[in-house]
Design a protein around this motif. Structure first.
Motif, PDB file in Angstrom:
ATOM      1  N   GLU A 144      -0.128   5.592  -7.127  1.00 45.96           N
ATOM      2  CA  GLU A 144      -0.811   5.007  -8.294  1.00 45.96           C
ATOM      3  C   GLU A 144      -2.248   4.682  -7.786  1.00 45.96           C
ATOM      4  O   GLU A 144      -3.099   4.758  -8.724  1.00 45.96           O
ATOM      5  N   ILE A 145      -2.471   4.202  -6.720  1.00 39.65           N
ATOM      6  CA  ILE A 145      -3.508   3.858  -6.224  1.00 39.65           C
ATOM      7  C   ILE A 145      -4.411   5.040  -6.288  1.00 39.65           C
ATOM      8  O   ILE A 145      -5.606   4.871  -6.737  1.00 39.65           O
TER       9      ILE A 145
ATOM     10  N   LEU B 120      -2.830   5.111   2.859  1.00 41.07           N
ATOM     11  CA  LEU B 120      -3.629   5.715   1.749  1.00 41.07           C
ATOM     12  C   LEU B 120      -3.824   7.284   2.032  1.00 41.07           C
ATOM     13  O   LEU B 120      -3.556   8.006   1.270  1.00 41.07           O
TER      14      LEU B 120
ATOM     15  N   HIS C 276       2.931   1.875  -3.456  1.00 40.58           N
ATOM     16  CA  HIS C 276       1.819   2.168  -4.511  1.00 40.58           C
ATOM     17  C   HIS C 276       0.817   3.004  -4.349  1.00 40.58           C
ATOM     18  O   HIS C 276      -0.176   3.204  -5.234  1.00 40.58           O
ATOM     19  N   ALA C 277       0.854   3.707  -3.109  1.00 43.08           N
ATOM     20  CA  ALA C 277      -0.239   4.762  -2.831  1.00 43.08           C
ATOM     21  C   ALA C 277      -0.503   5.556  -3.826  1.00 43.08           C
ATOM     22  O   ALA C 277      -1.759   6.016  -4.124  1.00 43.08           O
TER      23      ALA C 277
ATOM     24  N   TRP D 245      -1.091  -5.164  -7.683  1.00 39.09           N
ATOM     25  CA  TRP D 245       0.431  -5.202  -7.213  1.00 39.09           C
ATOM     26  C   TRP D 245       0.797  -6.349  -6.233  1.00 39.09           C
ATOM     27  O   TRP D 245       0.096  -6.862  -5.461  1.00 39.09           O
TER      28      TRP D 245
ATOM     29  N   LEU E 291     -10.574  -1.566  -3.645  1.00 37.12           N
ATOM     30  CA  LEU E 291      -9.175  -1.963  -3.434  1.00 37.12           C
ATOM     31  C   LEU E 291      -9.113  -2.893  -2.426  1.00 37.12           C
ATOM     32  O   LEU E 291      -9.804  -2.802  -1.447  1.00 37.12           O
TER      33      LEU E 291
ATOM     34  N   LEU F 239       0.760  -1.032   0.072  1.00 37.57           N
ATOM     35  CA  LEU F 239      -0.120   0.077   0.020  1.00 37.57           C
ATOM     36  C   LEU F 239       0.923   1.185  -0.062  1.00 37.57           C
ATOM     37  O   LEU F 239       0.654   2.198  -0.517  1.00 37.57           O
TER      38      LEU F 239
ATOM     39  N   TRP G 115      -6.814  -3.797  -7.759  1.00 34.65           N
ATOM     40  CA  TRP G 115      -7.794  -2.750  -7.834  1.00 34.65           C
ATOM     41  C   TRP G 115      -8.830  -3.015  -8.961  1.00 34.65           C
ATOM     42  O   TRP G 115      -8.547  -3.423 -10.050  1.00 34.65           O
TER      43      TRP G 115
END
Ligand code: AVI
Length: 320
Positions: free
Chosen positions: A73-74, A98, A70-71, A305, A190, A67, A316
């Motif tokens: 991108e998320i 996040l 890649h926060a 991911w 997610l 998390l 996602w």
């Protein structure tokens, strides 16, 4: 300051099956079983927090690493002006990762069955994120929920970390994802999912040498003694958690170490020596098999991911 507790709303809760009723029905069945949702009284929730810190239980720290990594991108995939709805919010530790990165999350709706616990953790979150609109809801995430729209109608995204989806049989998991999709009104989801891997690694995660998972499992009996006046001797049962490779799941049992009888109120239950009580399944997926499950539930799997060792995955999914 606007107090989030003042707005703690309850969604319609289903008629809750009591622990006493579930236990009596489950122990009367062959094979015997106790539903895993009863692990999580205050003591069980604390034991679960300890499990999450165990060196063998890679899931929590791997998911949190993913998390964090890649926060950005998320956040971009979620879009602008987002209301994040967390199903079964628990300690709210993961959402902070996040919120620290995703400034497009303007509102957060943690949903949990336990209002007391939710009130405490939300109070702490409110002081750390004063600009966030917080709308804690008491509700059962396994149900279809009518979540009232927030002012300005932000776009909804669901958050279901921890591979809790693995505690449902695949058909029930697909049904749950379908209801989440409906509750989100078409938004994305997610979700954290534990992956199939070397059985030895899975075995170690559910059979820690410190014995915390065994205590967590036996807490079902300790709880029955405390709450229902049962007379289980937890030492007369063994924690047993094998990985069933053909069903892709870790199964948990409490196995009677001798012939014995247990009373719960006026009822008596007899256990043969070696007789198992099934307490939990924890299903593991490949990335592909989880994406297929999500598609069955009406989601289009988009990004995924995973870590270098492919221990855990975060997906996602977008509503079709
Ligand atoms: C909550 N759930 C995803 C955990 C799991 O791994 O299935 C519960 C647990 N059972 C034993 N250890 C942890």
């Amino acid at each position: 300051m606007d107090c989030p507790l003042a707005r703690l709303q309850s969604l319609a809760l289903p008629e809750e099956e009591s622990f006493a009723g579930n236990l009596a029905a489950g122990l009367a069945r062959t094979p015997k079983e106790i539903a895993c949702k009863y692990f999580y009284d205050a003591a069980g929730s604390q034991l679960f927090e300890q499990i999450c810190e165990l060196p063998e239980y890679y899931q929590t720290r791997t998911e949190m690493m993913l998390l964090g990594r890649h926060a950005g991108e998320i956040a971009a995939l979620m879009g602008e002006n987002v209301e994040l709805v967390e199903f079964g919010a628990g300690s709210l530790r993961k959402v902070r990762i996040l919120l620290d990165e995703a400034k497009n999350i303007g509102a957060y709706t943690p949903l949990d069955i336990s209002g007391n616990y939710l009130g405490d953790v939300v109070r702490a979150l409110a002081s750390d994120y004063p600009a966030l609109t917080l709308r804690p809801l008491i509700g059962d995430f396994t149900c279809l929920l009518e979540i009232p729209a927030l002012p300005g109608n932000p776009r909804r995204a669901g958050f279901f970390p921890g591979s809790t989806i693995g505690n449902f049989r695949p058909d029930a998991a697909a049904g749950l994802l379908r209801r989440m999709r409906a509750s989100l009104g078409g938004g994305g989801l997610l979700i954290g999912v534990d992956l199939v891997k070397d059985p030895a690694r899975l075995h170690a995660a559910y059979n820690d040498p410190a014995g915390i998972t065994a205590l967590f499992n036996k807490n079902l009996m300790v709880r029955a003694n405390r709450e229902l006046g049962a007379d289980f001797d937890p030492d007369a049962f063994a924690h047993y958690a094998p990985y069933n490779a053909s069903a892709h799941r870790v199964e948990m049992y409490l196995v009677s170490l001798k012939r014995q009888s247990v009373t719960i109120g006026s009822m008596q239950f007899d256990f043969a020596s070696g007789e198992p009580v099934h307490t939990e399944d924890s299903h593991k997926y490949t990335i592909e098999s989880f994406r297929e499950l999500a598609a069955r539930a009406g989601f289009s799997p988009r990004a995924v991911w995973t870590d270098e060792e492919r221990l855990f995955s975060v997906h996602w999914l977008e509503s079709r």
